[in-house]
Scaffold this motif. Structure first.
Motif, PDB file in Angstrom:
ATOM      1  N   ARG A 171      -4.756  -7.940  -7.791  1.00 46.54           N
ATOM      2  CA  ARG A 171      -4.624  -8.010  -6.346  1.00 46.54           C
ATOM      3  C   ARG A 171      -4.641  -6.613  -5.719  1.00 46.54           C
ATOM      4  O   ARG A 171      -5.123  -6.424  -4.609  1.00 46.54           O
ATOM      5  N   LEU A 172      -4.116  -5.617  -6.441  1.00 45.84           N
ATOM      6  CA  LEU A 172      -4.185  -4.236  -5.963  1.00 45.84           C
ATOM      7  C   LEU A 172      -5.637  -3.791  -5.868  1.00 45.84           C
ATOM      8  O   LEU A 172      -6.042  -3.135  -4.893  1.00 45.84           O
ATOM      9  N   ALA A 173      -6.447  -4.149  -6.848  1.00 48.60           N
ATOM     10  CA  ALA A 173      -7.864  -3.779  -6.833  1.00 48.60           C
ATOM     11  C   ALA A 173      -8.572  -4.400  -5.627  1.00 48.60           C
ATOM     12  O   ALA A 173      -9.325  -3.723  -4.913  1.00 48.60           O
ATOM     13  N   VAL A 174      -8.307  -5.674  -5.385  1.00 49.39           N
ATOM     14  CA  VAL A 174      -8.957  -6.373  -4.276  1.00 49.39           C
ATOM     15  C   VAL A 174      -8.548  -5.759  -2.937  1.00 49.39           C
ATOM     16  O   VAL A 174      -9.394  -5.477  -2.073  1.00 49.39           O
ATOM     17  N   THR A 175      -7.251  -5.524  -2.761  1.00 49.50           N
ATOM     18  CA  THR A 175      -6.762  -5.023  -1.476  1.00 49.50           C
ATOM     19  C   THR A 175      -7.156  -3.570  -1.265  1.00 49.50           C
ATOM     20  O   THR A 175      -7.454  -3.159  -0.133  1.00 49.50           O
ATOM     21  N   ALA A 176      -7.162  -2.777  -2.327  1.00 50.12           N
ATOM     22  CA  ALA A 176      -7.617  -1.386  -2.203  1.00 50.12           C
ATOM     23  C   ALA A 176      -9.084  -1.349  -1.777  1.00 50.12           C
ATOM     24  O   ALA A 176      -9.496  -0.475  -1.002  1.00 50.12           O
ATOM     25  N   GLU A 177      -9.880  -2.294  -2.240  1.00 48.75           N
ATOM     26  CA  GLU A 177     -11.281  -2.353  -1.807  1.00 48.75           C
ATOM     27  C   GLU A 177     -11.364  -2.635  -0.318  1.00 48.75           C
ATOM     28  O   GLU A 177     -12.127  -1.989   0.404  1.00 48.75           O
ATOM     29  N   TRP A 178     -10.571  -3.592   0.162  1.00 48.93           N
ATOM     30  CA  TRP A 178     -10.580  -3.884   1.599  1.00 48.93           C
ATOM     31  C   TRP A 178     -10.106  -2.681   2.398  1.00 48.93           C
ATOM     32  O   TRP A 178     -10.484  -2.513   3.556  1.00 48.93           O
ATOM     33  N   ASN A 179      -9.278  -1.851   1.788  1.00 48.60           N
ATOM     34  CA  ASN A 179      -8.815  -0.633   2.448  1.00 48.60           C
ATOM     35  C   ASN A 179      -9.763   0.536   2.190  1.00 48.60           C
ATOM     36  O   ASN A 179      -9.450   1.680   2.536  1.00 48.60           O
ATOM     37  N   LEU A 180     -10.912   0.237   1.541  1.00 50.04           N
ATOM     38  CA  LEU A 180     -11.977   1.202   1.279  1.00 50.04           C
ATOM     39  C   LEU A 180     -11.518   2.367   0.411  1.00 50.04           C
ATOM     40  O   LEU A 180     -12.034   3.474   0.507  1.00 50.04           O
ATOM     41  N   GLN A 181     -10.544   2.095  -0.496  1.00 48.21           N
ATOM     42  CA  GLN A 181     -10.081   3.096  -1.455  1.00 48.21           C
ATOM     43  C   GLN A 181     -10.794   2.852  -2.788  1.00 48.21           C
ATOM     44  O   GLN A 181     -10.281   2.182  -3.672  1.00 48.21           O
ATOM     45  N   GLU A 182     -11.968   3.422  -2.902  1.00 49.82           N
ATOM     46  CA  GLU A 182     -12.859   3.107  -4.021  1.00 49.82           C
ATOM     47  C   GLU A 182     -12.246   3.443  -5.371  1.00 49.82           C
ATOM     48  O   GLU A 182     -12.254   2.630  -6.300  1.00 49.82           O
ATOM     49  N   ASP A 183     -11.720   4.649  -5.520  1.00 46.86           N
ATOM     50  CA  ASP A 183     -11.192   5.064  -6.815  1.00 46.86           C
ATOM     51  C   ASP A 183     -10.007   4.200  -7.236  1.00 46.86           C
ATOM     52  O   ASP A 183      -9.897   3.803  -8.404  1.00 46.86           O
ATOM     53  N   LEU A 184      -9.106   3.911  -6.313  1.00 42.65           N
ATOM     54  CA  LEU A 184      -7.952   3.080  -6.631  1.00 42.65           C
ATOM     55  C   LEU A 184      -8.396   1.670  -7.002  1.00 42.65           C
ATOM     56  O   LEU A 184      -7.864   1.067  -7.944  1.00 42.65           O
ATOM     57  N   ALA A 185      -9.359   1.138  -6.266  1.00 40.96           N
ATOM     58  CA  ALA A 185      -9.860  -0.210  -6.563  1.00 40.96           C
ATOM     59  C   ALA A 185     -10.441  -0.264  -7.969  1.00 40.96           C
ATOM     60  O   ALA A 185     -10.190  -1.215  -8.727  1.00 40.96           O
ATOM     61  N   ARG A 186     -11.203   0.770  -8.338  1.00 41.21           N
ATOM     62  CA  ARG A 186     -11.804   0.788  -9.672  1.00 41.21           C
ATOM     63  C   ARG A 186     -10.735   0.927 -10.758  1.00 41.21           C
ATOM     64  O   ARG A 186     -10.752   0.209 -11.769  1.00 41.21           O
ATOM     65  N   THR A 187      -9.778   1.838 -10.548  1.00 45.70           N
ATOM     66  CA  THR A 187      -8.722   2.048 -11.537  1.00 45.70           C
ATOM     67  C   THR A 187      -7.891   0.784 -11.734  1.00 45.70           C
ATOM     68  O   THR A 187      -7.583   0.399 -12.865  1.00 45.70           O
ATOM     69  N   ALA A 188      -7.522   0.134 -10.628  1.00 51.32           N
ATOM     70  CA  ALA A 188      -6.717  -1.082 -10.719  1.00 51.32           C
ATOM     71  C   ALA A 188      -7.492  -2.204 -11.396  1.00 51.32           C
ATOM     72  O   ALA A 188      -6.927  -2.960 -12.205  1.00 51.32           O
ATOM     73  N   ALA A 189      -8.773  -2.329 -11.086  1.00 53.11           N
ATOM     74  CA  ALA A 189      -9.592  -3.371 -11.718  1.00 53.11           C
ATOM     75  C   ALA A 189      -9.718  -3.121 -13.217  1.00 53.11           C
ATOM     76  O   ALA A 189      -9.659  -4.055 -14.023  1.00 53.11           O
ATOM     77  N   ASP A 190      -9.878  -1.859 -13.592  1.00 53.48           N
ATOM     78  CA  ASP A 190      -9.961  -1.531 -15.021  1.00 53.48           C
ATOM     79  C   ASP A 190      -8.664  -1.894 -15.736  1.00 53.48           C
ATOM     80  O   ASP A 190      -8.677  -2.432 -16.851  1.00 53.48           O
ATOM     81  N   GLN A 191      -7.533  -1.586 -15.091  1.00 56.75           N
ATOM     82  CA  GLN A 191      -6.247  -1.901 -15.708  1.00 56.75           C
ATOM     83  C   GLN A 191      -6.053  -3.410 -15.812  1.00 56.75           C
ATOM     84  O   GLN A 191      -5.560  -3.916 -16.833  1.00 56.75           O
ATOM     85  N   ALA A 192      -6.450  -4.156 -14.788  1.00 58.75           N
ATOM     86  CA  ALA A 192      -6.351  -5.611 -14.841  1.00 58.75           C
ATOM     87  C   ALA A 192      -7.218  -6.169 -15.971  1.00 58.75           C
ATOM     88  O   ALA A 192      -6.819  -7.110 -16.670  1.00 58.75           O
ATOM     89  N   THR A 193      -8.392  -5.577 -16.154  1.00 54.20           N
ATOM     90  CA  THR A 193      -9.291  -6.035 -17.216  1.00 54.20           C
ATOM     91  C   THR A 193      -8.665  -5.806 -18.587  1.00 54.20           C
ATOM     92  O   THR A 193      -8.767  -6.646 -19.488  1.00 54.20           O
ATOM     93  N   ARG A 194      -7.993  -4.670 -18.764  1.00 52.20           N
ATOM     94  CA  ARG A 194      -7.341  -4.392 -20.048  1.00 52.20           C
ATOM     95  C   ARG A 194      -6.211  -5.378 -20.328  1.00 52.20           C
ATOM     96  O   ARG A 194      -5.872  -5.638 -21.483  1.00 52.20           O
ATOM     97  N   LEU A 195      -5.636  -5.929 -19.265  1.00 56.41           N
ATOM     98  CA  LEU A 195      -4.528  -6.875 -19.418  1.00 56.41           C
ATOM     99  C   LEU A 195      -4.977  -8.314 -19.183  1.00 56.41           C
ATOM    100  O   LEU A 195      -4.156  -9.189 -18.907  1.00 56.41           O
ATOM    101  N   ALA A 196      -6.273  -8.563 -19.290  1.00 58.63           N
ATOM    102  CA  ALA A 196      -6.817  -9.872 -18.921  1.00 58.63           C
ATOM    103  C   ALA A 196      -6.219 -11.013 -19.733  1.00 58.63           C
ATOM    104  O   ALA A 196      -6.170 -12.154 -19.259  1.00 58.63           O
ATOM    105  N   ASP A 197      -5.736 -10.742 -20.947  1.00 65.23           N
ATOM    106  CA  ASP A 197      -5.156 -11.813 -21.752  1.00 65.23           C
ATOM    107  C   ASP A 197      -3.833 -12.310 -21.165  1.00 65.23           C
ATOM    108  O   ASP A 197      -3.321 -13.354 -21.560  1.00 65.23           O
ATOM    109  N   ARG A 198      -3.282 -11.569 -20.201  1.00 66.73           N
ATOM    110  CA  ARG A 198      -2.042 -11.986 -19.531  1.00 66.73           C
ATOM    111  C   ARG A 198      -2.337 -12.761 -18.242  1.00 66.73           C
ATOM    112  O   ARG A 198      -1.413 -13.052 -17.474  1.00 66.73           O
ATOM    113  N   LEU A 199      -3.586 -13.063 -17.992  1.00 65.22           N
ATOM    114  CA  LEU A 199      -3.974 -13.838 -16.809  1.00 65.22           C
ATOM    115  C   LEU A 199      -4.278 -15.273 -17.204  1.00 65.22           C
ATOM    116  O   LEU A 199      -4.678 -15.560 -18.340  1.00 65.22           O
TER     117      LEU A 199
END
Length: 790
Positions: free
Chosen positions: A319-347
């Motif tokens: 959700r941080l990745a999605v909201t950071a994108e709407w806030n046009l924070q590209e680097d944060l959106a990418r970092t958060a999405a990468d971290q979510a992907t690493r933890l995808a087994d917890r979704l």
């Protein structure tokens, strides 16, 4: 009593009785009471809001005085002179009273129907109730201090546990909560049955949360949506408030075990797919609430707090990745999405699929992401997140393929079906309305957005769009005054909306000028001057455009020379060979590492950070093409192709290399070969980058694709590529007038003279004060719209 004498005075009660007012009152009250009783019984079962019952009571109350007045007025007294006391007259008076009361009844019923229709919940798409779908409604919280947010939070917690248990699917919690709020339905079986029916859910769950000392007791009742009556089963779990997740696990296990088919094989604990931390959960729920209110900056901070409290909280990272994108924070959106992907087994499986599709979209592979979202919606048709991301693809990526951003309308409307207050959907639809000149619709959408989100980050942008699209001096002056002290991103987004969606070049110039104030940041002033250079070209004022770059050179010489070369590459502008050679030499000597990076995390200002090395090679190639040096241009194309680019750059390197090779072929007379190269471009880019960069928007390449199609005798295919220029970025406005000229010529050849004149007039309006060196390109258009040409 002699004729003409006044009637004997009577007492009020006798007069009321004589005029049958009392009889009408008794009859009316009896009928009204029956109607109210019927409404209270029927309304909850036919999908209407409880407010309809209140409406019936109010209308019935308001109707009584009117009924009594009519009964009095229609009674013609026996003592009135000149009135025949015949049986026919009395019958006529009775009919009159009956007609009056019937008319009153019609008014009451019609009013009820009209408002009831407005209060009715959105119609569920055709289909019967599905026993594998379950709706978790908000629980009632009683005496649980500090757990007030859990009433709605349980929708997501319990839904996460039950979704995917065997064949079971839960209704999207966000869609359901939105529907509950706007329907005004009470959390009782009748209301729950109606809500579940809107989503085609065969089951629904109601419950309550009770605090007893340091403990919590949660009770949940499962109901069949197609059977009025008592709950199918009731589950209850209790424990320490510190063990909330264990309580929810126990509750869910009881519900699953009691449902048809027995216990599910899904035994994953709630905390395993959410968080072990109650504090992190609360921060997450706060972020959800802020995001729904379009307070993106605050929502980002809340999600960051959630992952700081629990770094393994995969859903919060997503959700941080999605909201950071709407806030046009590209680097944060990418970092958060990468971290979510690493933890995808917890979704959960549902969230994991959403994350996978989001990651594909984030790297700009829109053609690949679209079917992923449609597949998710095939399984979970009420999944708001999928509808939101699908609309983002259609809205922002369609112009890259020569299509209109208005193709997103159906996805936007579907999002608002489930969540009528969704902020970015309201903004998108307001932009469409402004673009298409539907002023009344824009008024409604803007008013709704601002009323729902008075503290929204995007409020300035929406106000500016509305004021300039309406061309109202008062609101324009007010928003300009407010934006003078607003943050850089708010001003930039306002300029973007006005340039692209209101198509007001002069208004966009006023807004972009605010970015160039000496008090603004370096990156804001840089963007302001580069946008102004292109906006002035949109007006046909090349000298004014170059003057902006001369000012920019005083504090950011690198970007100034990059922009001058880019403008020199626009094919319909006159070529100043000596200046271009000088700029090419300056660019060759430029050290890309010397270009200052943006200190603003917004992609609006940082889109070109870490890209100046590749931009340098591309622009040197572009200059060489314009100067007729194919050998040099080819060498630069090879360098572009071989360069390493940041992971956020998508397919930019390969696409820019193809562009140079296409221009080389076109200069050599190979239009078909040039077109084939451009058609092979991948155009994988995140939409935020297209807003702030002419390179990511590939406006030159899209314009040239249209030119090549037209040159090859495929004018009808060229039309959409010309038409959808300037639907992404203020940089594209430089191509607007000539795109209109080209469309005019194509329509004229096809005999569509009305369309030809419309585009010719649009070009003339844009270049009404053009420099003489460009004004000559309007000659054919002027002849077309001149009176003698009609």
């Amino acid at each position: 009593m002699s004729q003409g004498a006044s009637p004997e005075p009577r007492g009020l009660w006798q007069e009321l009785m004589r005029r049958r007012v009392v009889r009408v009152a008794v009859l009316y009250i009896a009928v009204a009471w029956t109607v109210i009783e019927v409404a209270e019984t029927v309304v909850p079962y036919v999908g209407l809001s409880e407010r309809v019952i209140t409406l019936v009571i109010v209308l019935a109350g308001l109707g009584l005085p009117l009924a009594l007045t009519l009964a009095w007025a229609y009674q013609v007294t026996r003592d009135q002179p000149g009135v025949e006391r015949t049986e026919g007259a009395r019958s006529a008076r009775g009919r009159a009273r009956g007609v009056a009361l019937a008319a009153l009844g019609v008014i009451v019923v019609a009013g009820t129907i009209v408002v009831a229709r407005r209060a009715r919940l959105p119609a569920q798409p055709a289909g019967s109730l599905d026993p594998s779908v379950i709706a978790i409604l908000p629980f009632e919280v009683r005496g649980a201090a500090g757990f007030e947010d859990l009433g709605e939070g349980i929708v997501g917690l319990l839904g996460t546990k039950l979704d995917g248990a065997g064949t079971l699917r839960t209704v999207d919690g966000r869609a359901l909560l939105s529907l509950v709020r706007r329907s005004g339905m009470s959390p009782d079986p009748a209301g729950g049955r109606s809500i579940a029916g809107q989503f085609g859910a065969g089951y629904f769950v109601l419950g309550d949360i009770l605090q007893a000392g340091d403990g919590l007791e949660i009770t949940a009742s499962l109901y069949r949506a197609d059977r009025p009556g008592a709950a199918t089963l009731t589950a209850s779990a209790r424990g320490s408030s510190r063990n909330l997740f264990g309580i929810v696990d126990d509750l869910a296990a009881q519900l699953l075990a009691g449902m048809a088919g027995g216990p599910s094989s899904r035994v994953t604990r709630i905390a395993a797919v959410t968080t072990e931390s109650l504090a992190a959960l609360r921060a997450y729920l706060e972020g959800e609430q802020l995001e729904r209110g379009a307070q993106f900056s605050a929502a980002v901070a809340a999600y960051q707090n959630a992952v700081a409290l629990d770094s393994a909280f995969a859903l919060a990272w997503y959700r941080l990745a999605v909201t950071a994108e709407w806030n046009l924070q590209e680097d944060l959106a990418r970092t958060a999405a990468d971290q979510a992907t690493r933890l995808a087994d917890r979704l959960s499986d549902r969230d994991r699929r959403l994350l996978e599709a989001f990651a594909v979209r984030r790297r700009g592979a829109n053609a690949e992401a679209e079917p992923l979202y449609r597949s998710i919606l095939g399984t979970w048709p009420d999944e708001i997140e999928a509808w939101i991301d699908l609309q983002e693809i259609l809205f922002h990526a369609s112009p890259l393929q020569g299509r209109s951003f208005t193709e997103a309308r159906s996805a936007l409307e579907r999002t608002l079906f489930f969540e009528e207050t969704h902020s970015t959907s309201l903004i998108h639809l307001a932009r469409m309305a402004a673009f298409e000149g539907r002023a009344a619709e824009m008024d409604t959408l803007v008013a709704k957005f601002l009323a729902l989100n008075p503290e929204a980050d995007r409020g300035f942008e929406v106000r500016a769009l509305h004021a300039f699209a309406r061309a109202e001096p008062g609101p324009i002056a007010a928003v300009l005054e407010d934006l003078r002290t607003a943050d850089d991103q708010s001003v930039a987004l306002a300029a973007w909306d006005v340039a692209v969606f209101a198509r007001d070049v002069d208004g966009a110039i006023q807004l972009a000028r605010l970015l160039t104030a000496p008090t603004r940041s370096l990156e804001a002033r840089t963007l302001g001057h580069t946008w102004l250079s292109h906006l002035y070209i949109a007006k046909g004022q090349l000298e004014a455009a170059l003057a902006e770059l001369a000012t920019l050179e005083g504090f950011n010489a690198a970007v100034a020379v990059e922009t001058r070369v880019l403008i020199a590459g626009i094919p319909f502008l006159p070529l100043d060979t000596a200046t271009l050679r000088r700029d090419r030499t300056t660019l060759e000597r430029l050290d890309p590492r010397s270009v200052p990076a943006s200190n603003n995390p917004s992609v609006v200002f940082s889109a070109h950070d870490r890209l100046h090395a590749i931009l340098r090679e591309y622009l040197l190639g572009l200059a060489s093409v314009r100067l007729g040096d194919a050998t040099r241009a080819t060498r630069h194309a090879e360098r572009v192709e071989a360069m390493e680019v940041p992971p956020t750059a998508g397919s930019l390197a390969g696409d820019l290399a193809r562009s140079l090779r296409a221009q080389i072929r076109r200069a050599a007379g190979d239009a078909a070969g040039a077109l084939a190269l451009l058609e092979g471009a991948r155009m994988e880019t995140w939409y935020g980058q297209t807003l702030a960069s002419p390179y990511y928007a590939q406006v030159l390449e899209r314009f040239q694709r249209a030119e090549l199609l037209d040159a090859l005798g495929r004018g009808e295919q060229a039309l959409p590529w010309y038409e959808h220029i300037a639907e992404l970025s203020p940089f594209e406005t430089a191509y607007l007038a000539v795109s209109h000229l080209r469309q005019s010529a194509i329509h004229e050849r096809a005999g569509r003279m009305e369309e030809a004149r419309r585009h010719a007039a649009a070009a003339i309006a844009l270049w009404s004060d053009a420099d003489p060196v460009l004004a000559g390109q309007l000659d054919a258009a002027r002849r077309l719209v001149a009176p003698e040409a009609r």
